[in-house]
Design an enzyme around this catalytic site. Structure first.
Site, short mmCIF file in Angstrom:
data_model
loop_
_atom_site.label_atom_id
_atom_site.label_comp_id
_atom_site.label_asym_id
_atom_site.label_seq_id
_atom_site.Cartn_x
_atom_site.Cartn_y
_atom_site.Cartn_z
N ASN A 90 -2.11 13.74 -2.24
CA ASN A 90 -2.18 12.32 -1.87
C ASN A 90 -0.94 11.61 -2.43
OD1 ASN A 90 -2.78 9.62 -1.56
ND2 ASN A 90 -4.82 9.74 -2.48
N HIS A 123 -4.88 8.94 6.53
CA HIS A 123 -4.51 9.04 5.11
C HIS A 123 -5.05 10.38 4.60
CE1 HIS A 123 -3.72 8.03 1.03
NE2 HIS A 123 -4.99 7.97 0.67
N CYS A 167 -3.03 2.84 -1.70
CA CYS A 167 -2.71 3.91 -0.73
C CYS A 167 -2.47 3.40 0.70
CB CYS A 167 -3.82 4.95 -0.69
SG CYS A 167 -4.02 5.83 -2.23
#
Ligand code: UT7
Length: 359
Positions: A279, A249, A111
């Site tokens: 996400n 994030h 990520c």
């Protein structure tokens, strides 16, 4: 001293939406649980390969910077869901853009890949290896998801966002970062069936099983990101009150809230778009920054703090000083081909194709 100003930005959100209601048609879950535990309402599912999403985002970033494909020195493709390992995904973006003068590399820190990509590009520009770079964070997690596992299937979506960075004498772009990894805890986010190790184990590549300890990841994400934020502020000698906007994030709204609470940051100073996309892994923080700019949340000269974490467990925090321009110099007409399916239909296609491959 040279800096690497961010002069172009662009995004690509595939059109097909997968809502919480859609998920509850095939998983034992519901809108109330997903919203209250994660803050997510819908996410996007791509009808094209990840390189195509990245290409659209890069074309827009280039146009926003007022540059042509010939100008590009370097393309960094941050992702863990590249179409193919050989040839790499950055070379596909080069081919689609016609950026024949660019060096091309893929980078995977899960990520955080888009943010690590910003670090690598900034360092290469500041040391004079290249004059500019396109950095894209792009992910199509939908094709590698275990759609029977409600613990993870609700969390992820597809997308891409890109930046054009160029050498500058002004203090702008990434001015400091703190990067790290909790390698000892790498097993708490582990996906089988995704990588060369599985090719000789009688498994169908892409038939994944997500071994995922959500609560442990949650805790380490909050601690890792807040420590990274403290470190990067200390590095730059900046007080947290000087931060104009935190662009984190977006893995879980409760993680973002816990981070903001630890840092004593008011919600008006935190950018959130998790409700729209879930996400998107490597695309998440870059997409949040692109949308913050588009929505007028970033002023010229603003101090931005961008914490992130991902599988590995990698963590990072970037301190950015925005440059003088918040309006794009140009726009691109590049867009995705139309999609005639819903997000749910695209998921059903993925599941059916895997069944056929495994039969
Ligand atoms: O970017 C890197 C990847 N991101 C992350 O790993 C995110 C980090 N973790 C999280 O965001 C949260 O831990 C989750 C959203 C994954 C889970 O939230 P939680 O509050 O930690 O829930 P939980 O795992 O403790 O589960 C609570 C209950 C359980 O039921 P019981 O045992 O209390 O009866 C789960 O089985 O919720 C159940 N549950 C669900 N219920 C409805 C788990 N997933 C779902 C679901 N729908 N999708």
């Amino acid at each position: 001293m040279k800096f690497a100003d961010i002069t172009g930005w662009g995004k690509c959100a595939p059109p097909a939406k997968l809502t919480n209601e859609d998920l509850s048609t095939f998983l034992d879950t519901d809108d109330e649980w997903i919203v209250s535990r994660t803050g997510m309402k819908e996410r996007r599912i791509s009808h094209v390969p990840v390189s195509d999403l990245a290409y659209v985002a890069c074309a827009h970033a280039l146009a926003a910077a007022g540059k042509s494909a010939d100008d590009v020195d370097l393309i960094i493709f941050g992702s863990c869901t590249v179409d193919q390992v050989v040839p790499n995904a950055a070379s596909r973006v080069q081919q689609l853009l016609g950026a024949d003068n660019a060096a091309c590399m893929d980078l995977n820190t899960a990520c955080t890949s888009g943010m690590y990509g910003l670090s690598v590009a900034t360092a290469m520009i500041r040391t004079g290896s290249v004059k500019n770079a396109l950095v894209v964070g792009a992910e199509v997690t939908s094709v590698l998801m275990d759609w029977s596992n409600r613990d993870v299937a609700i969390l992820f979506g597809d997308g891409a966002a890109a930046f054009f960075l160029e050498t500058s004498d002004e203090k702008a772009g990434v001015v400091a970062e703190s990067l790290g990894c909790y390698g000892k805890n790498r097993d708490i986010l582990d996906v089988t069936g995704w990588g060369a190790k599985y090719a000789n184990q009688g498994l169908t590549l892409g038939e994944t099983q997500w071994n995922f300890d959500g609560q442990e990841i949650f805790k380490r994400a909050v601690v890792g990101m807040s420590r990274a934020c403290e470190k990067v502020l200390e590095k730059e000698g900046m007080a947290k009150e000087e931060i104009d906007l935190v662009v984190p994030h977006q893995a879980n709204l409760r993680i973002i809230d816990a981070l903001a609470k630890r840092m004593g940051t008011g919600e008006e100073k935190v950018y959130i778009n998790i409700q729209r996309y879930g996400n998107m892994s490597a695309a998440t923080a870059p997409m949040a920054l692109v949308e913050a700019i588009e929505e007028g949340r970033v002023a010229p000269g603003a101090n931005l703090l961008m914490p992130a974490f991902g599988g590995g467990l990698t963590w990072s925090a970037h301190l950015l000083r925005w440059g003088s321009r918040i309006a794009p110099l140009g726009t691109s007409e590049v867009e995705l081909p139309p999609c005639d399916k819903t997000g749910l239909q695209l998921i059903q296609d993925i599941v059916a194709a895997k069944k056929t491959a495994g039969a």
